[in-house]
Scaffold this motif. Structure first.
Motif, PDB file in Angstrom:
ATOM      1  N   LEU A   9       4.353   2.673  -9.449  1.00  0.00           N
ATOM      2  CA  LEU A   9       3.776   1.567  -8.681  1.00  0.00           C
ATOM      3  C   LEU A   9       3.327   0.434  -9.595  1.00  0.00           C
ATOM      4  CD1 LEU A   9       1.718   3.479  -5.974  1.00  0.00           C
ATOM      5  CD2 LEU A   9       3.821   2.185  -5.656  1.00  0.00           C
ATOM      6  N   ILE A  10       2.745   0.773 -10.731  1.00  0.00           N
ATOM      7  CA  ILE A  10       2.310  -0.258 -11.684  1.00  0.00           C
ATOM      8  C   ILE A  10       3.516  -0.990 -12.255  1.00  0.00           C
ATOM      9  CG2 ILE A  10       1.236  -0.612 -13.948  1.00  0.00           C
ATOM     10  CD1 ILE A  10      -0.777   1.581 -13.183  1.00  0.00           C
ATOM     11  N   TRP A  13       4.840  -3.281  -9.594  1.00  0.00           N
ATOM     12  CA  TRP A  13       3.943  -4.425  -9.409  1.00  0.00           C
ATOM     13  C   TRP A  13       4.130  -5.455 -10.515  1.00  0.00           C
ATOM     14  CZ3 TRP A  13      -0.755  -5.605 -12.196  1.00  0.00           C
ATOM     15  CH2 TRP A  13      -1.477  -6.662 -11.631  1.00  0.00           C
ATOM     16  N   PHE A  16       7.454  -7.297 -10.008  1.00  0.00           N
ATOM     17  CA  PHE A  16       7.342  -8.313  -8.953  1.00  0.00           C
ATOM     18  C   PHE A  16       6.545  -9.522  -9.430  1.00  0.00           C
ATOM     19  CE2 PHE A  16       8.293  -4.913  -5.729  1.00  0.00           C
ATOM     20  CZ  PHE A  16       9.469  -5.505  -5.278  1.00  0.00           C
ATOM     21  N   MET A  17       5.522  -9.302 -10.230  1.00  0.00           N
ATOM     22  CA  MET A  17       4.734 -10.411 -10.756  1.00  0.00           C
ATOM     23  C   MET A  17       5.586 -11.292 -11.673  1.00  0.00           C
ATOM     24  SD  MET A  17       1.698 -10.277  -9.474  1.00  0.00           S
ATOM     25  CE  MET A  17       0.702 -11.234 -10.573  1.00  0.00           C
TER      26      MET A  17
END
Length: 61
Positions: A9-10, A13, A16-17
């Protein structure tokens, strides 16, 4: 197993950032290029209209 899910998940994330910031930068750059191009186009069109001939051009047959 829990830490693998949290890690995934990290990583997702962060990905996506990074992708979002790159796409946002490109959209801003394209927007400013379009604004500058439009201003140059309008400027050259106005200059051509002011400096153009007074007699209208006729098409040759």
């Amino acid at each position: 197993m829990f830490w693998k899910i949290v890690g995934a998940l990290i990583v997702a994330w962060v990905a996506f950032m990074v992708i979002g910031s790159v796409v946002g930068f490109l959209l801003k750059a394209v927007l400013w290029i379009a604004i500058i191009g439009g201003a140059v186009f309008l400027g050259t069109a106005a200059y051509g209209a002011i400096k153009g001939r007074n007699t209208p051009k006729q098409l040759r047959r």
